[in-house]
Scaffold this motif. Sequence first.
Motif, PDB file in Angstrom:
ATOM      1  N   GLU A  64       0.484  -1.042   0.056  1.00  0.00           N
ATOM      2  CA  GLU A  64       0.553   0.171   0.106  1.00  0.00           C
ATOM      3  C   GLU A  64       1.446   1.269   0.367  1.00  0.00           C
ATOM      4  OE1 GLU A  64      -2.631  -0.166   3.126  1.00  0.00           O
ATOM      5  OE2 GLU A  64      -3.659  -2.418   2.421  1.00  0.00           O
ATOM      6  N   ALA A  65       0.217   2.251   0.188  1.00  0.00           N
ATOM      7  CA  ALA A  65       0.933   3.420  -0.332  1.00  0.00           C
ATOM      8  C   ALA A  65       1.343   4.039   1.013  1.00  0.00           C
ATOM      9  CB  ALA A  65       0.203   4.390  -0.918  1.00  0.00           C
ATOM     10  N   PHE A  66       0.954   3.320   2.016  1.00  0.00           N
ATOM     11  CA  PHE A  66       1.315   3.943   3.122  1.00  0.00           C
ATOM     12  C   PHE A  66       2.119   3.356   4.022  1.00  0.00           C
ATOM     13  CE2 PHE A  66      -2.163   7.066   1.833  1.00  0.00           C
ATOM     14  CZ  PHE A  66      -1.115   8.569   2.457  1.00  0.00           C
ATOM     15  N   ASP A  67       2.112   2.300   3.406  1.00  0.00           N
ATOM     16  CA  ASP A  67       3.317   1.555   4.244  1.00  0.00           C
ATOM     17  C   ASP A  67       5.032   1.507   4.343  1.00  0.00           C
ATOM     18  OD1 ASP A  67       1.751  -0.345   3.971  1.00  0.00           O
ATOM     19  OD2 ASP A  67       2.966  -1.738   2.521  1.00  0.00           O
ATOM     20  N   GLY A  68       5.377   2.161   5.495  1.00  0.00           N
ATOM     21  CA  GLY A  68       6.718   2.351   5.604  1.00  0.00           C
ATOM     22  C   GLY A  68       7.935   2.440   4.609  1.00  0.00           C
TER      23      GLY A  68
ATOM     24  N   GLY B  44      -0.231  13.130 -10.236  1.00  0.00           N
ATOM     25  CA  GLY B  44       1.303  12.541  -9.511  1.00  0.00           C
ATOM     26  C   GLY B  44       1.444  13.263  -8.679  1.00  0.00           C
ATOM     27  N   ALA B  45       1.501  14.993  -9.109  1.00  0.00           N
ATOM     28  CA  ALA B  45       1.855  16.027  -8.536  1.00  0.00           C
ATOM     29  C   ALA B  45       1.333  15.743  -6.838  1.00  0.00           C
ATOM     30  CB  ALA B  45       1.866  17.313  -8.624  1.00  0.00           C
ATOM     31  N   LEU B  46       0.217  15.853  -6.667  1.00  0.00           N
ATOM     32  CA  LEU B  46      -0.540  15.848  -6.036  1.00  0.00           C
ATOM     33  C   LEU B  46       0.296  15.085  -4.340  1.00  0.00           C
ATOM     34  CD1 LEU B  46      -4.316  16.343  -6.333  1.00  0.00           C
ATOM     35  CD2 LEU B  46      -2.346  18.166  -5.238  1.00  0.00           C
ATOM     36  N   LEU B  47       0.205  13.504  -5.664  1.00  0.00           N
ATOM     37  CA  LEU B  47       0.489  11.912  -4.632  1.00  0.00           C
ATOM     38  C   LEU B  47       1.762  12.541  -3.879  1.00  0.00           C
ATOM     39  CD1 LEU B  47       0.530   9.170  -3.753  1.00  0.00           C
ATOM     40  CD2 LEU B  47       0.505   8.508  -5.743  1.00  0.00           C
ATOM     41  N   ALA B  48       2.997  12.593  -5.039  1.00  0.00           N
ATOM     42  CA  ALA B  48       4.263  13.110  -4.232  1.00  0.00           C
ATOM     43  C   ALA B  48       3.990  13.921  -3.470  1.00  0.00           C
ATOM     44  CB  ALA B  48       5.002  13.466  -5.441  1.00  0.00           C
ATOM     45  N   VAL B  49       4.011  15.279  -3.469  1.00  0.00           N
ATOM     46  CA  VAL B  49       3.181  16.033  -2.295  1.00  0.00           C
ATOM     47  C   VAL B  49       2.848  15.083  -0.370  1.00  0.00           C
ATOM     48  CG1 VAL B  49       2.420  18.573  -1.089  1.00  0.00           C
ATOM     49  CG2 VAL B  49       3.437  18.113  -3.603  1.00  0.00           C
ATOM     50  N   ASP B  50       1.477  14.566  -0.884  1.00  0.00           N
ATOM     51  CA  ASP B  50       1.091  13.584   0.369  1.00  0.00           C
ATOM     52  C   ASP B  50       2.221  12.517   0.465  1.00  0.00           C
ATOM     53  OD1 ASP B  50      -1.129  14.244   2.005  1.00  0.00           O
ATOM     54  OD2 ASP B  50      -0.795  11.152   1.275  1.00  0.00           O
ATOM     55  N   GLN B  51       2.854  11.895  -0.248  1.00  0.00           N
ATOM     56  CA  GLN B  51       3.647  11.233   0.304  1.00  0.00           C
ATOM     57  C   GLN B  51       5.452  11.818   0.995  1.00  0.00           C
ATOM     58  OE1 GLN B  51       4.328   7.754   0.789  1.00  0.00           O
ATOM     59  NE2 GLN B  51       2.348   7.793   0.193  1.00  0.00           N
ATOM     60  N   LYS B  52       5.917  13.152   0.632  1.00  0.00           N
ATOM     61  CA  LYS B  52       6.178  13.811   0.623  1.00  0.00           C
ATOM     62  C   LYS B  52       6.005  14.565   2.746  1.00  0.00           C
ATOM     63  CE  LYS B  52      10.087  18.018   0.663  1.00  0.00           C
ATOM     64  NZ  LYS B  52      10.501  18.816   0.222  1.00  0.00           N
ATOM     65  N   ARG B  53       4.875  14.396   2.854  1.00  0.00           N
ATOM     66  CA  ARG B  53       4.400  14.697   3.945  1.00  0.00           C
ATOM     67  C   ARG B  53       4.846  13.766   5.038  1.00  0.00           C
ATOM     68  NH1 ARG B  53       0.147  13.305   6.558  1.00  0.00           N
ATOM     69  NH2 ARG B  53      -0.629  12.547   4.721  1.00  0.00           N
ATOM     70  N   VAL B  54       4.732  12.435   4.943  1.00  0.00           N
ATOM     71  CA  VAL B  54       4.903  11.311   5.497  1.00  0.00           C
ATOM     72  C   VAL B  54       6.352  10.431   5.720  1.00  0.00           C
ATOM     73  CG1 VAL B  54       2.851  10.855   6.326  1.00  0.00           C
ATOM     74  CG2 VAL B  54       3.914   9.580   4.063  1.00  0.00           C
TER      75      VAL B  54
ATOM     76  N   LEU C 259      10.233  12.696  -8.268  1.00  0.00           N
ATOM     77  CA  LEU C 259       9.237  12.325  -8.705  1.00  0.00           C
ATOM     78  C   LEU C 259       8.249  13.544  -9.004  1.00  0.00           C
ATOM     79  CD1 LEU C 259       8.364   9.682  -6.599  1.00  0.00           C
ATOM     80  CD2 LEU C 259       8.658   9.626  -9.142  1.00  0.00           C
ATOM     81  N   LEU C 260       7.757  14.871  -7.783  1.00  0.00           N
ATOM     82  CA  LEU C 260       7.440  15.548  -7.813  1.00  0.00           C
ATOM     83  C   LEU C 260       7.710  16.505  -9.655  1.00  0.00           C
ATOM     84  CD1 LEU C 260       5.166  17.844  -7.524  1.00  0.00           C
ATOM     85  CD2 LEU C 260       6.340  18.884  -6.164  1.00  0.00           C
ATOM     86  N   GLY C 261       8.996  16.752  -9.719  1.00  0.00           N
ATOM     87  CA  GLY C 261       9.659  17.601 -10.343  1.00  0.00           C
ATOM     88  C   GLY C 261       9.116  16.546 -11.953  1.00  0.00           C
ATOM     89  N   HIS C 262       9.152  15.451 -12.230  1.00  0.00           N
ATOM     90  CA  HIS C 262       8.663  15.042 -13.171  1.00  0.00           C
ATOM     91  C   HIS C 262       7.849  14.847 -13.454  1.00  0.00           C
ATOM     92  CE1 HIS C 262      12.197  12.667 -12.662  1.00  0.00           C
ATOM     93  NE2 HIS C 262      11.769  11.724 -11.745  1.00  0.00           N
ATOM     94  N   CYS C 263       6.426  15.694 -13.015  1.00  0.00           N
ATOM     95  CA  CYS C 263       4.921  15.376 -12.762  1.00  0.00           C
ATOM     96  C   CYS C 263       4.741  16.918 -13.557  1.00  0.00           C
ATOM     97  CB  CYS C 263       4.429  15.408 -11.382  1.00  0.00           C
ATOM     98  SG  CYS C 263       3.915  13.771 -10.881  1.00  0.00           S
ATOM     99  N   ARG C 264       5.956  17.769 -12.554  1.00  0.00           N
ATOM    100  CA  ARG C 264       5.771  19.089 -13.593  1.00  0.00           C
ATOM    101  C   ARG C 264       6.200  19.586 -14.791  1.00  0.00           C
ATOM    102  NH1 ARG C 264       2.526  21.196  -9.996  1.00  0.00           N
ATOM    103  NH2 ARG C 264       3.004  21.471  -7.848  1.00  0.00           N
ATOM    104  N   THR C 265       6.848  18.076 -15.323  1.00  0.00           N
ATOM    105  CA  THR C 265       7.786  18.466 -16.309  1.00  0.00           C
ATOM    106  C   THR C 265       6.814  17.752 -17.478  1.00  0.00           C
ATOM    107  OG1 THR C 265       9.713  18.053 -15.141  1.00  0.00           O
ATOM    108  CG2 THR C 265       9.228  17.886 -17.424  1.00  0.00           C
ATOM    109  N   LEU C 266       6.066  16.960 -17.083  1.00  0.00           N
ATOM    110  CA  LEU C 266       4.828  16.318 -18.098  1.00  0.00           C
ATOM    111  C   LEU C 266       3.675  17.391 -18.003  1.00  0.00           C
ATOM    112  CD1 LEU C 266       3.107  13.525 -19.669  1.00  0.00           C
ATOM    113  CD2 LEU C 266       2.704  13.156 -17.335  1.00  0.00           C
TER     114      LEU C 266
END
Length: 250
Positions: A50-54, A89-99, A111-118
Amino acid sequence: MDDAAPDTDTPNHADRAIRATATENWQTAGEQYTLAAYGTLAGHEGFRREAFDGERTSAGTAVCHLVRAGLCYRLAGVEAAARNRAMQGALLAVDQKRVRDGVDAAACDELLGHCRTLASEAERATEAYDRAAAGYAAADVDDPAGATTRPLLQAGTDLVTHLSRPDDVGWDDIHGTGGDALQRRVRFVRSRVRELLAARVEARKLYAPRGSTEYGVDRFTCPDCGSHDVNYVAETVLCLRCNAVVEERS
């Protein structure tokens, strides 16, 4: 079986997306990569984390599937969907950085950079890559090369090598000899991801990622280019050179 048909027992939307790229059905590929991202986040496909696995989060793979989906939508001429996937993708990358912290937090900025590039947001992409570089430097890891195997970073490496087909950028091209792997990595993606995405759009082609490859296989002849080099991936056989579906001679 229809690639887009539901399969609730063994969902593998990423494989379906790859098969759709082989027939250049970009709309279907975009849809299937989108579903692959959602399924991966929930732990229903891929490595089933899952996304929030450690330590072994699936979030990086999900972000990269959204980048793939966005590119496929762009190839299909559906620009609004392409941008929407980039923003997801950008929202997900930002949310993951939070944890996350340390190297993993920096990887989220990458990863956020890739999304902004796209999304064609060059300035914001550069800012994200700069934060990634600062984060990798601050993490001060003992083994920079070893850190690249962490799931969030490995997902990014897999995306870059996928986008490079058929040029086949490898780990060494991205990371050098390994001593300054993380800083070199950011320099590489900052300078190359935009041109790799542009090259795929210009060629009107996203190749399948490499699975298991074999060269000069006489029982396989590509119907499009005549090559005998094959890529075993997504439960099918594709031409390694042009990505067409190849069937074994009886």
